[in-house]
Design an enzyme around this catalytic site. Sequence first.
Site, PDB file in Angstrom:
ATOM      1  N   GLU A  34     -10.334 -31.584  14.554  1.00 44.63           N
ATOM      2  CA  GLU A  34     -11.236 -32.107  15.594  1.00 44.63           C
ATOM      3  C   GLU A  34     -12.123 -33.173  14.980  1.00 44.63           C
ATOM      4  O   GLU A  34     -12.398 -33.118  13.784  1.00 44.63           O
ATOM      5  CB  GLU A  34     -12.160 -30.985  16.107  1.00 44.63           C
ATOM      6  CG  GLU A  34     -11.459 -29.839  16.762  1.00 44.63           C
ATOM      7  CD  GLU A  34     -12.399 -28.638  16.951  1.00 44.63           C
ATOM      8  OE1 GLU A  34     -13.628 -28.789  16.827  1.00 44.63           O
ATOM      9  OE2 GLU A  34     -11.874 -27.553  17.212  1.00 44.63           O
ATOM     10  N   LYS A  51     -15.532 -34.744  13.840  1.00 40.88           N
ATOM     11  CA  LYS A  51     -16.831 -34.152  13.507  1.00 40.88           C
ATOM     12  C   LYS A  51     -17.881 -35.004  14.221  1.00 40.88           C
ATOM     13  O   LYS A  51     -18.158 -36.134  13.830  1.00 40.88           O
ATOM     14  CB  LYS A  51     -17.059 -34.162  12.005  1.00 40.88           C
ATOM     15  CG  LYS A  51     -18.329 -33.435  11.598  1.00 40.88           C
ATOM     16  CD  LYS A  51     -18.360 -33.241  10.085  1.00 40.88           C
ATOM     17  CE  LYS A  51     -19.574 -32.451   9.645  1.00 40.88           C
ATOM     18  NZ  LYS A  51     -20.847 -32.926  10.166  1.00 40.88           N
ATOM     19  N   ASP A  93     -21.196 -36.519  15.425  1.00 39.81           N
ATOM     20  CA  ASP A  93     -22.460 -36.722  14.724  1.00 39.81           C
ATOM     21  C   ASP A  93     -23.604 -36.636  15.733  1.00 39.81           C
ATOM     22  O   ASP A  93     -24.079 -37.639  16.251  1.00 39.81           O
ATOM     23  CB  ASP A  93     -22.442 -38.085  14.031  1.00 39.81           C
ATOM     24  CG  ASP A  93     -23.551 -38.192  13.006  1.00 39.81           C
ATOM     25  OD1 ASP A  93     -24.233 -37.182  12.752  1.00 39.81           O
ATOM     26  OD2 ASP A  93     -23.740 -39.291  12.460  1.00 39.81           O
ATOM     27  N   TYR A  95     -17.097 -26.865  20.954  1.00 41.48           N
ATOM     28  CA  TYR A  95     -16.033 -26.733  19.959  1.00 41.48           C
ATOM     29  C   TYR A  95     -15.905 -25.348  19.352  1.00 41.48           C
ATOM     30  O   TYR A  95     -15.092 -25.138  18.465  1.00 41.48           O
ATOM     31  CB  TYR A  95     -16.191 -27.765  18.847  1.00 41.48           C
ATOM     32  CG  TYR A  95     -17.568 -27.793  18.222  1.00 41.48           C
ATOM     33  CD1 TYR A  95     -18.403 -28.879  18.444  1.00 41.48           C
ATOM     34  CD2 TYR A  95     -18.033 -26.760  17.433  1.00 41.48           C
ATOM     35  CE1 TYR A  95     -19.671 -28.924  17.898  1.00 41.48           C
ATOM     36  CE2 TYR A  95     -19.297 -26.796  16.881  1.00 41.48           C
ATOM     37  CZ  TYR A  95     -20.112 -27.880  17.110  1.00 41.48           C
ATOM     38  OH  TYR A  95     -21.373 -27.925  16.566  1.00 41.48           O
ATOM     39  N   LYS A 131     -15.536 -35.648   5.277  1.00 40.55           N
ATOM     40  CA  LYS A 131     -16.507 -36.646   5.722  1.00 40.55           C
ATOM     41  C   LYS A 131     -16.045 -38.066   5.424  1.00 40.55           C
ATOM     42  O   LYS A 131     -15.377 -38.312   4.411  1.00 40.55           O
ATOM     43  CB  LYS A 131     -17.839 -36.402   5.023  1.00 40.55           C
ATOM     44  CG  LYS A 131     -18.365 -34.993   5.268  1.00 40.55           C
ATOM     45  CD  LYS A 131     -19.633 -35.020   6.050  1.00 40.55           C
ATOM     46  CE  LYS A 131     -20.811 -34.913   5.125  1.00 40.55           C
ATOM     47  NZ  LYS A 131     -22.056 -34.781   5.845  1.00 40.55           N
ATOM     48  N   CYS A 148     -41.043 -72.685  16.052  1.00 39.83           N
ATOM     49  CA  CYS A 148     -39.674 -72.193  16.203  1.00 39.83           C
ATOM     50  C   CYS A 148     -38.776 -72.843  15.157  1.00 39.83           C
ATOM     51  O   CYS A 148     -38.725 -74.070  15.060  1.00 39.83           O
ATOM     52  CB  CYS A 148     -39.159 -72.510  17.610  1.00 39.83           C
ATOM     53  SG  CYS A 148     -37.412 -72.114  17.811  1.00 39.83           S
ATOM     54  N   CYS A 203     -36.231 -75.227  17.285  1.00 41.03           N
ATOM     55  CA  CYS A 203     -36.614 -76.420  18.043  1.00 41.03           C
ATOM     56  C   CYS A 203     -38.019 -76.919  17.710  1.00 41.03           C
ATOM     57  O   CYS A 203     -38.453 -77.943  18.236  1.00 41.03           O
ATOM     58  CB  CYS A 203     -36.504 -76.161  19.544  1.00 41.03           C
ATOM     59  SG  CYS A 203     -37.679 -74.939  20.146  1.00 41.03           S
ATOM     60  N   CYS A 235     -40.279 -67.863  21.271  1.00 46.86           N
ATOM     61  CA  CYS A 235     -40.225 -69.309  21.437  1.00 46.86           C
ATOM     62  C   CYS A 235     -40.209 -69.562  22.936  1.00 46.86           C
ATOM     63  O   CYS A 235     -39.288 -69.119  23.632  1.00 46.86           O
ATOM     64  CB  CYS A 235     -38.963 -69.885  20.802  1.00 46.86           C
ATOM     65  SG  CYS A 235     -38.660 -71.579  21.339  1.00 46.86           S
ATOM     66  N   CYS A 240     -34.194 -74.769  23.908  1.00 42.47           N
ATOM     67  CA  CYS A 240     -34.149 -74.446  22.477  1.00 42.47           C
ATOM     68  C   CYS A 240     -32.689 -74.198  22.107  1.00 42.47           C
ATOM     69  O   CYS A 240     -32.039 -73.333  22.677  1.00 42.47           O
ATOM     70  CB  CYS A 240     -35.008 -73.211  22.209  1.00 42.47           C
ATOM     71  SG  CYS A 240     -34.757 -72.504  20.572  1.00 42.47           S
TER      72      CYS A 240
HETATM   73  S1  IVH Z   1     -17.517 -26.095  13.823  1.00 44.58           S
HETATM   74  C1  IVH Z   1     -18.769 -22.295  11.752  1.00 44.58           C
HETATM   75  N1  IVH Z   1     -16.687 -28.317  14.831  1.00 44.58           N
HETATM   76  O1  IVH Z   1     -21.231 -30.290  12.002  1.00 44.58           O
HETATM   77  C2  IVH Z   1     -18.222 -23.581  12.193  1.00 44.58           C
HETATM   78  N2  IVH Z   1     -18.861 -28.268  13.872  1.00 44.58           N
HETATM   79  O2  IVH Z   1     -22.043 -30.235   9.173  1.00 44.58           O
HETATM   80  C3  IVH Z   1     -19.117 -24.184  13.148  1.00 44.58           C
HETATM   81  N3  IVH Z   1     -20.065 -30.398  14.050  1.00 44.58           N
HETATM   82  O3  IVH Z   1     -23.597 -27.764  12.175  1.00 44.58           O
HETATM   83  C4  IVH Z   1     -19.034 -25.616  13.199  1.00 44.58           C
HETATM   84  N4  IVH Z   1     -18.473 -31.488  15.074  1.00 44.58           N
HETATM   85  O4  IVH Z   1     -23.212 -29.096  14.290  1.00 44.58           O
HETATM   86  C5  IVH Z   1     -17.690 -27.698  14.207  1.00 44.58           C
HETATM   87  N5  IVH Z   1     -15.799 -30.234  15.786  1.00 44.58           N
HETATM   88  C6  IVH Z   1     -16.816 -29.599  15.188  1.00 44.58           C
HETATM   89  C7  IVH Z   1     -18.033 -30.248  14.867  1.00 44.58           C
HETATM   90  C8  IVH Z   1     -19.037 -29.547  14.207  1.00 44.58           C
HETATM   91  C9  IVH Z   1     -19.704 -31.558  14.572  1.00 44.58           C
HETATM   92  C10 IVH Z   1     -21.368 -30.171  13.386  1.00 44.58           C
HETATM   93  C11 IVH Z   1     -22.009 -28.842  13.625  1.00 44.58           C
HETATM   94  C12 IVH Z   1     -22.326 -28.316  12.265  1.00 44.58           C
HETATM   95  C13 IVH Z   1     -22.233 -29.509  11.404  1.00 44.58           C
HETATM   96  C14 IVH Z   1     -21.888 -29.125   9.994  1.00 44.58           C
END
Ligand code: IVH
Length: 670
Positions: free
Chosen positions: A115, A117, A119, A229, A317, A411, A414, A427, A433
Amino acid sequence: MDREEAKRRIEQLSAEVERHNVLYHLRDAPEISDEAYDTLFRELKALETDYPDLMRSDSPTQRVGGAVLEGFETVRHTAPMLSLDSAAGEDAIVRFDERVRKTLGEDVEVAYVLEPKFDGASLELVYEDGILTVAATRGDGIEGEGITANARAIAAVPLSLDASRRPIPSLLSVRAEVIMEVGPFEEHNARLMAEGRTPFSNPRNAAAGALRQLDSALTAKRPLTIFVYDVLVAEGLRLATHWEVLAALEEWGFRVTDMRRRVTDVEAIVAKFREFEADRDEIPFEIDGMVVKLDSLADREALGMTSHHPRWAFAMKFPPRREVTRLLDIVASVGRTGVVTPVAMLRPVELSGVTVSRATLHNREEVVRKDVRKGDKVRVQRAGDVIPQVVERIPERGRRRSPPFEMPERCPSCGTELVERGPFTLCPNGLDCPAQLAGRLIHLGSRNALDIEGLGEETAKLLVSEGLVRRLPDLFDVRAEQLTPLEGFAEKSAEALVRGIAKAAHTPLHRFLFGLGIPEVGATVAKQLARHFGRLVTLREAEEEELVAVLGVGPIMAEAIAGFFREPHNVELLDALLDGRVNLEEGEPAKPAGGPFDGRKFVLTGALAGFTRDEAKAEIEGRGGRVVSSVTGKTDYVVVGDSPGSKYAKALDIGVAILDEAAFSDLLST
Ligand code: IVH
């Protein structure tokens, strides 16, 4: 309407309004107009006001927020919200996979779910008998802050779950990430900056900040969404794999990523990781890596967890989008709106595959706040499509620093004397300009505007400096033979640009509107304006009151839009653009602009013969008016029936227009 009827109607409306919320926000497939939605919503709200005890705890009216808290309560999670073990790059995943296979034994077939990750900010959502009862931030993983009202304000958070395809566990607690998509994030930041406020440095901070508002009405205004998730607790749910869990979550109505994959070997993991990394900038929200999760729930048990993270999952990451570099200089740069921005010129540094040599410092106050000067060591970051930023200065012992940056008085493009507006330096020379003209050209040609192939920053500046474009409309008169003598142009590229311009000249209204660079109007609002008004002529003539009726347009924006279309230079500019140069694809207005009672305030007092209170109210609200409870100078009409109360006297006293039943009926039929 009696109590029983009201109860039935409230149930019906709650379900109906919520269904339209889902269609609009999650499926992007609205079935009814904004107007029709508002009518349903207002009817529900009115009934809930009349029968507060009949309001359902999953009522969609709670999504708009209201109650302001003193602080957040501490909430204990239904199960620990663990973190993830993680590492940058591809190597660590091989060791993770080896450890998993070794623990489970060689004869076990291993599958992983991959999946993105996300942010964002982590969130727990608790459903009891299918109804959202508690939402909490992650906090320390054991306890978080109760932010239930704020979670309800997020359209993608289901208030109640869909049991039609699969029974819902009596207690279901899920884990989600709250995110702000990059486009809405940038628009949100642009608004903050226009108000002279400090922008958020990335979408994650903006999302986390929005989640912790004490006033949930503020959360409701932020463009937040979620992805679910994980399941923390699901009483009685019997599923064997995470893959099935995600499908179940989807069936219950949660938003689950469709970027998930199920794979069985480490090569496929690495391949998918590379794919995510390559697509990172195309994804509408920020991801900072990929999560690898063991699919079999039974095998997860065998692997167990540490106090910090489960041993069955791993986060790969991406390389950081933050780096340290040297600030070579700070120069003042004039943008399309005339705002002079201090720009950090950097020793080029690679941030996740992109070389960055410039970063914005927003305004002179920001330079003071961050205390950055020529020669300093600084941390810079890139977030999604966001322009690179200087995050902070890294102090260096014993190094002599340059004097602080000062804004020029004239400016740099100009030479016009600059003026100060709050934290901004401007400006005032407008499109006379060259820098502003070039900025407007770049914006007009940008992706969400006319999307003119070949019209980048360099070309736009060249067209202006060579005098081929003195006014924006000149762009559409440029001929290939004027371009070929210019540096960087050959016959082919000149023809390609002219073709690109000609193609872009035929454009949907919303792209054109965005391209005009109307203050405050981002791509989303441009679309709403186009939908609402259909044709440019109607929009050009719209009054502020009409503009605020458009979704996403508030009074400040309405003033900016109306002001833009009144401004003589803009009138001239538009007339020239539309005089055979740009060819707009227009549509029909989404609805007759506004109801006849739009924004009018009514007070009802005494009994009417032909209407119940609710019916009168519905008649008024159905036409865009509002029924309020007390008479003030802002009340437009007081409708007086038999044996009126003190409101009648008050209306006479302060001279508010009074309607008897006959006059009210007349007004309704006009
Ligand atoms: S699973 C025990 N799945 O990443 C497993 N976490 O750095 C629970 N996060 O605190 C996490 N996308 O907030 C999981 N597809 C994903 C995620 C995810 C983002 C976050 C989550 C976690 C942090 C860890």
